[in-house]
Design a protein around this motif. Sequence first.
Motif, PDB file in Angstrom:
ATOM      1  N   SER A   1       0.827  -1.194  -0.098  1.00 16.85           N
ATOM      2  CA  SER A   1       0.046   0.070  -0.087  1.00 16.85           C
ATOM      3  C   SER A   1       0.963   1.207   0.036  1.00 16.85           C
ATOM      4  O   SER A   1       0.328   2.286  -0.323  1.00 16.85           O
TER       5      SER A   1
ATOM      6  N   PRO B   1       3.867   2.857  -5.386  1.00 20.80           N
ATOM      7  CA  PRO B   1       3.113   3.759  -6.165  1.00 20.80           C
ATOM      8  C   PRO B   1       1.721   3.099  -6.769  1.00 20.80           C
ATOM      9  O   PRO B   1       2.111   2.031  -7.288  1.00 20.80           O
ATOM     10  N   GLY B   2       1.037   3.910  -6.723  1.00 15.98           N
ATOM     11  CA  GLY B   2      -0.722   3.448  -6.969  1.00 15.98           C
ATOM     12  C   GLY B   2      -0.945   2.272  -6.118  1.00 15.98           C
ATOM     13  O   GLY B   2      -1.714   1.491  -6.334  1.00 15.98           O
TER      14      GLY B   2
ATOM     15  N   ASP C   1       9.782  -0.096  -7.126  1.00 18.26           N
ATOM     16  CA  ASP C   1       8.904   0.176  -6.314  1.00 18.26           C
ATOM     17  C   ASP C   1       8.857  -0.050  -4.854  1.00 18.26           C
ATOM     18  O   ASP C   1       8.639   0.601  -3.948  1.00 18.26           O
TER      19      ASP C   1
ATOM     20  N   GLU D   1       0.648  -0.325  -4.893  1.00 22.29           N
ATOM     21  CA  GLU D   1       1.395  -1.642  -5.269  1.00 22.29           C
ATOM     22  C   GLU D   1       2.834  -1.607  -5.731  1.00 22.29           C
ATOM     23  O   GLU D   1       3.417  -0.791  -5.890  1.00 22.29           O
TER      24      GLU D   1
END
Length: 141
Positions: free
Chosen positions: A45, A48-49, A57, A51
Amino acid sequence: SITELEPRSEKEQGETAVQNLSRQAETLKAFPIGLVMRACPEIASYGPGGEIRNWRDLMSAAVVVRSALGVSASAYQDACEAMGAENAAVAMAAILERAGHINSAGGYLRDLTSRTRRGEFSLGPMLMALLKVNSGGAMRA
């Protein structure tokens, strides 16, 4: 020979320390991102976005989590230097998973970093324990 019994110069001792650190860094390998995400789903959570699709990420999410848990930038930087950026991000994901059981996330990360530098810590067992908990394995017993 007699020179074997003489103390080594500081330069030689420094070279040995650097060699040991580089050998230690070679043994710290990143785990598959899928395994990390199964063991540490909470961090998704923060990506980015909402996920995590790749290591970039995860590392971005780890910086957000670091801040959210009150871990200093210097503690995280030290972890990145000792463990490597990917493994430091995994450590932050693991700390997030257990945040309710950890009094000081920054202190805990500094301890893991110190233990890593001494060769006394590996992320593997920590990830396996989290994987067992998050896959429901602990509930079946």
